[in-house]
Design an enzyme around this catalytic site. Structure first.
Site, PDB file in Angstrom:
ATOM      1  N   ARG A 115       9.942  -8.253 -31.399  1.00 28.39           N
ATOM      2  CA  ARG A 115      10.526  -7.261 -30.490  1.00 28.39           C
ATOM      3  C   ARG A 115       9.531  -6.841 -29.405  1.00 28.39           C
ATOM      4  O   ARG A 115       9.935  -6.448 -28.318  1.00 28.39           O
ATOM      5  CB  ARG A 115      11.024  -6.057 -31.303  1.00 28.39           C
ATOM      6  CG  ARG A 115       9.935  -5.326 -32.047  1.00 28.39           C
ATOM      7  CD  ARG A 115      10.488  -4.417 -33.137  1.00 28.39           C
ATOM      8  NE  ARG A 115      10.899  -5.169 -34.320  1.00 28.39           N
ATOM      9  CZ  ARG A 115      11.474  -4.605 -35.388  1.00 28.39           C
ATOM     10  NH1 ARG A 115      11.732  -3.311 -35.410  1.00 28.39           N
ATOM     11  NH2 ARG A 115      11.819  -5.345 -36.421  1.00 28.39           N
TER      12      ARG A 115
ATOM     13  N   LYS B 260       1.459 -11.474 -43.800  1.00 31.09           N
ATOM     14  CA  LYS B 260       2.536 -11.882 -44.710  1.00 31.09           C
ATOM     15  C   LYS B 260       1.940 -12.548 -45.954  1.00 31.09           C
ATOM     16  O   LYS B 260       0.903 -13.202 -45.853  1.00 31.09           O
ATOM     17  CB  LYS B 260       3.424 -12.928 -44.015  1.00 31.09           C
ATOM     18  CG  LYS B 260       4.334 -12.407 -42.939  1.00 31.09           C
ATOM     19  CD  LYS B 260       5.184 -13.555 -42.392  1.00 31.09           C
ATOM     20  CE  LYS B 260       6.032 -13.133 -41.204  1.00 31.09           C
ATOM     21  NZ  LYS B 260       7.081 -12.164 -41.551  1.00 31.09           N
TER      22      LYS B 260
HETATM   23  N1  BES Z   1       9.532 -13.741 -37.845  1.00 34.12           N
HETATM   24  C1  BES Z   1       9.843 -12.664 -38.692  1.00 34.12           C
HETATM   25  C2  BES Z   1      11.284 -12.666 -39.170  1.00 34.12           C
HETATM   26  C3  BES Z   1      11.664 -13.803 -40.086  1.00 34.12           C
HETATM   27  C4  BES Z   1      11.578 -13.649 -41.446  1.00 34.12           C
HETATM   28  C5  BES Z   1      12.163 -14.977 -39.574  1.00 34.12           C
HETATM   29  C6  BES Z   1      11.940 -14.682 -42.287  1.00 34.12           C
HETATM   30  C7  BES Z   1      12.537 -16.016 -40.419  1.00 34.12           C
HETATM   31  C8  BES Z   1      12.428 -15.862 -41.775  1.00 34.12           C
HETATM   32  C9  BES Z   1       9.603 -11.329 -37.980  1.00 34.12           C
HETATM   33  O1  BES Z   1       8.597 -11.341 -37.019  1.00 34.12           O
HETATM   34  C10 BES Z   1       9.200 -10.357 -39.023  1.00 34.12           C
HETATM   35  O2  BES Z   1       8.156 -10.518 -39.578  1.00 34.12           O
HETATM   36  N2  BES Z   1      10.042  -9.364 -39.251  1.00 34.12           N
HETATM   37  C11 BES Z   1       9.768  -8.370 -40.223  1.00 34.12           C
HETATM   38  C12 BES Z   1      10.075  -7.022 -39.612  1.00 34.12           C
HETATM   39  C13 BES Z   1       9.560  -5.867 -40.409  1.00 34.12           C
HETATM   40  C14 BES Z   1       8.052  -5.838 -40.380  1.00 34.12           C
HETATM   41  C15 BES Z   1      10.128  -4.599 -39.818  1.00 34.12           C
HETATM   42  C16 BES Z   1      10.635  -8.641 -41.439  1.00 34.12           C
HETATM   43  O3  BES Z   1      11.772  -9.094 -41.274  1.00 34.12           O
HETATM   44  O4  BES Z   1      10.165  -8.445 -42.544  1.00 34.12           O
HETATM   45 MN    MN Z   2       6.691 -10.990 -37.893  1.00 39.31          MN
END
Ligand code: BES
Ligand code: MN
Ligand code: ZN
Length: 467
Positions: free
Chosen positions: A319, A245
């Site tokens: 997931r 990220k």
């Molecule tokens: N933990 C994140 C989701 C999240 C994002 C929680 C912002 C709180 C605030 C999750 O593991 C994630 O990274 N999701 C990705 C999924 C994508 C790679 C399909 C996302 O939401 O960008």
């Molecule tokens: Mn994630």
């Protein structure tokens, strides 16, 4: 730190209350001499009676000057009373004791909000302290104790999620779970391997702190005919892994175990609330880190029960850990219903924003129960659709499923994540709460404090104890 403010019940408003709050509507005469009729005072201050509105009036008290906080209650609904109570606690910040003549209506909701507004998370002594004590005049002891139990459970979930990830690795989370006073079972990395929890292991393998699966068991005093499993996402830090990220997105990800924190806090409060159902909590805990041992985009992993998944994005890790726990719940625990809770997708914040959480369910009755429980407990949920047209998004040419859509034909990131989880939940009534939008607050307001919100504790406790 937990809520430091104490809550007590007093039969009547004491003559010498240093700070007293009274609802607009009440008959003040025996409690306090304001020298002017209340209606004149309120008219003078152009008070409208809205929930959250407070008119402060000086009064003569024991040779000095005391204060009375006249407070509005709006339409008197639980929602309005919560607002009124939170405003009072915030107004009393730094004071010793606030005595509150309770309003007509849902005193439990009122007291719960008053306590929640006192929550702070501090490392060190920074900031002004919340009011030391709240004394609820005219309340019922049982109402205030229930409110206290629920508020403290929310505070525990907030504390766990606000704790920096340098402190809270998966093993630490397991220790905290063991402290709630229920039978606990913990799978360490060897046992996870032996039992085939390939999703939890894959997500955790980049970290120096190994993953854990944590199980808490609550059995009610009276034999129960229903068994519910709660599954929480326990990513103690989500860097994204090799699908790293950017910093701005990463810096909020210490709260990526908020779902797991909710499960721990809920399990810990069931006994005090006399919940009549058997409940098993599963927290799938791992740290998602990039390193020479991390899983790679394109790896294929094998979940509990044998299903294979092609990992196209290591940042869709929630997931993967949940899939293992859901498959285990279905195969081994055999519950009547399973509910998972997770900060799963940034996409749900786009859909529902920061005030309302998402519920997905394969079962209309369960979905309705959760939406209603959320409404009365003030953890509002909106039911989202499991759109069948989007299931091809998760097809893989080399494994049973892919963890994300390879292209961008379907979109709907929160829905496709829910569809992925559904594959592992079996045929039992299942619901999924996506709390990525509501798990954190950017404001210090009402019952909310900045950082982790503990969203999910109140709706699940309401559902498990009143449903
Ligand atoms: N933990 C994140 C989701 C999240 C994002 C929680 C912002 C709180 C605030 C999750 O593991 C994630 O990274 N999701 C990705 C999924 C994508 C790679 C399909 C996302 O939401 O960008
Ligand atoms: Mn994630
Ligand atoms: Zn995550």
């Amino acid at each position: 730190m937990p809520i430091e403010t104490t809550a007590s019940v007093v039969a009547e408003v004491p003559d010498d209350a240093e700070l007293l709050a009274v609802p607009y509507a009440s008959d003040l005469s025996p409690a306090v001499d304001l020298h002017l009729p209340v209606s004149d005072l309120l008219a003078h201050y152009e008070a409208k009676g809205e929930a959250g509105e407070i008119v402060e009036v000086p009064v003569a008290r024991g040779g000095g000057i005391g204060r009375v906080l006249l407070y509005g209650v709006g339409d008197g609904s639980p929602r309005a009373l919560r607002r009124a109570a939170a405003a009072l606690t915030r107004r009393a910040k730094g004071r010793d004791t606030l005595t509150v003549a309770v309003p007509e209506g849902d005193v439990t909701a009122f007291a719960e909000a008053a306590l929640l507004a006192a929550y702070t998370f501090r490392i060190g002594e920074a900031g002004k302290k919340a009011v030391r004590a709240l004394a609820f005049a005219g309340a019922d002891e049982g109402q205030v104790r229930r409110a206290e139990t629920v508020a403290h459970a929310v505070a525990l979930a907030r504390d766990l999620a606000n704790t920096p990830s340098s402190v809270k690795d998966p093993a630490w989370l397991a220790e905290r779970a063991a402290e709630v006073g229920l039978p606990v079972e913990v799978w360490d990395e060897e046992r996870l391997l032996a039992d085939g929890f390939g999703g939890i292991l894959a997500v955790g393998r980049g970290s120096a702190s190994p993953p854990r699966l944590i199980q808490l068991s609550y059995t009610p005093a009276e034999p129960a005919d229903r068994h519910v499993v709660l599954v929480g996402k326990g990513i103690t830090f989500d860097s994204g892994g090799l699908s790293l990220k950017p910093t701005d997105n990463m810096k909020t990800q210490k709260t990526d175990m908020a779902g797991g924190a909710v499960v721990i806090a809920v399990l810990g409060a069931l006994a005090a609330l006399g919940a009549p159902v058997r409940v098993t909590g599963l927290i799938a805990a791992a740290e998602n880190m990039p390193s020479g041992t991390s899983q790679r985009p394109s790896d294929v992993i094998k979940h509990y029960g044998g299903r294979t998944v092609e990992v196209l994005n290591t940042d869709a890790e929630g997931r993967l850990v949940l899939a293992d726990a859901l498959a285990y719940a279905d195969a081994v625990l055999g519950p009547d219903a399973v509910v998972d809770i997770a900060t799963l997708t940034g996409a749900i914040t786009v859909a529902l924003g920061r005030n309302v959480g998402a519920v997905y369910s394969s079962d209309d009755v369960l979905a309705k129960q959760l939406v209603e429980a959320g409404q009365s407990a003030d953890d509002r949920l909106w039911r989202m659709p499991l759109i069948e047209d989007y299931t091809p998004a998760l097809e893989s040419s080399i494994a049973d499923l892919a963890n994300v859509e390879a292209g961008s034909r379907f979109g709907a990131g929160s829905i496709t994540a829910a569809l992925f989880l559904r594959e592992f939940a079996g045929d039992r009534p299942w619901a999924h709460l996506d709390i990525a939008g509501v798990g954190r607050s950017t404001v210090e307001e009402g019952t909310m404090s900045k950082g982790a919100t503990g969203f999910g504790v109140r709706v699940l406790l309401e559902w498990l104890t009143r449903g």
